[in-house]
Design an enzyme around this catalytic site. Structure first.
Site, PDB file in Angstrom:
ATOM      1  CG  ASP A  23      -2.465  21.688  61.126  1.00 37.47           C
ATOM      2  OD1 ASP A  23      -2.082  21.393  62.506  1.00 37.47           O
ATOM      3  OD2 ASP A  23      -2.489  22.774  60.729  1.00 37.47           O
ATOM      4  CG  ASN A  71       5.375  20.318  65.945  1.00 35.45           C
ATOM      5  OD1 ASN A  71       5.061  19.690  65.016  1.00 35.45           O
ATOM      6  ND2 ASN A  71       4.635  21.630  66.080  1.00 35.45           N
TER       7      ASN A  71
END
Ligand code: IPE
Ligand code: IPE
Ligand code: MG
Length: 250
Positions: A23, A71
């Protein structure tokens, strides 16, 4: 040559399986006044560094959370760029993976990937299928809840198991990860203290390590630091510290 940090790693207590929530690509780009896609591109360098680093350290299984089921809801330009980067990575790295003896594996709703990405993915998986030194698993279009639902559906349609006979052992055979060891260590970069729908079943007793380092800045030394931290932990699996010390365990 082995660095000082690496010499501190206890080779007899290596995590058999490290899973990483990669991330912070967007934040890295923002810091540099670049677009988010540049952050994702830079993040690919970290992927290479970690895959090679893990191999050098002797860690046999690495799983990277590369694209979540959620996502897909990001802006189309970003999703398209991520798919393109993935395809490019696979095309470019296949030979290197073979050289290093690393088998590529993928988990997630792979059938949701664009066809040309899926094809390249399957090609790399096939070409590396005989590699025995280690396994790199990419979590793509992956969600932990989705995985549990998919496993349950599989079990209902093909499992031939009566409801009363369902247990953790026979259920987990239907998970995408059935051929992987349980994750020993979860690393999340960029400081966020959440699982973001990653490996909800598998992380039951995994040691968690969160670092503020943004994914594009993550290198082998950061991996080593995470492993050294892991090696200081006492894993109890619900037992008392005394039981663990007496090795009445596992
Ligand atoms: C991780 O970086 C990559 C993916 C989730 C595909 P992010 O894109 O989530 O970066 P941040 O969280 O916005 O910094
Ligand atoms: C998790 O990161 C997914 C991947 C690393 C692929 P996200 O950036 O999507 O997670 P949230 O939205 O911050 O929880
Ligand atoms: Mg993020």
């Amino acid at each position: 040559m082995k660095g000082k940090l690496e010499s501190l790693v206890d080779k007899n207590n290596l995590p058999a399986h490290i899973v990483i929530i990669m991330d912070g690509n967007g934040r890295w780009a923002k810091q540099k006044d670049l677009d988010r896609i540049s952050g994702h591109r830079e993040g690919m360098k970290s992927v290479r560094a970690v895959v090679n680093g893990a191999k050098e350290l002797g860690v046999k299984n690495i799983t990277l959370y590369a694209f979540s089921a959620q996502n897909w809801k990001r802006p189309k330009v970003e999703v398209d760029a991520l798919m393109e980067l993935l395809k490019h990575f696979l095309e470019k790295e296949t030979e290197k993976l073979i050289e290093n003896g690393i088998r590529l594996n993928a988990i997630g709703r792979l059938w949701e990937l664009p066809q040309e990405v899926y094809k390249v993915l399957v090609n790399t998986i096939e070409k590396t299928s005989k590699c025995k030194e280690g396994t790199l698993t990419l979590a793509l279009s992956y969600g932990g809840r989705e995985e549990i639902i998919d496993a349950f559906k599989e079990m209902m349609s093909h499992g031939n198991i009566a409801g009363e006979d369902i247990n953790q052992t026979n259920f987990s055979k239907f998970l995408y990860t059935s051929d992987l060891p349980e994750p020993d260590l979860l690393i999340r970069t960029s400081g966020e203290m959440r699982l973001s729908n990653f490996m909800l079943w598998q992380l039951a007793y995994t040691e968690i390590y969160v670092t503020k380092t943004l994914w594009p800045n993550f290198r082998k030394r950061h991996l080593i630091k995470a492993i050294l931290n892991y090696q200081k932990r006492e894993r109890r699996f619900g037992l008392t510290g005394e039981q663990v010390k007496k090795r009445e365990v596992i």
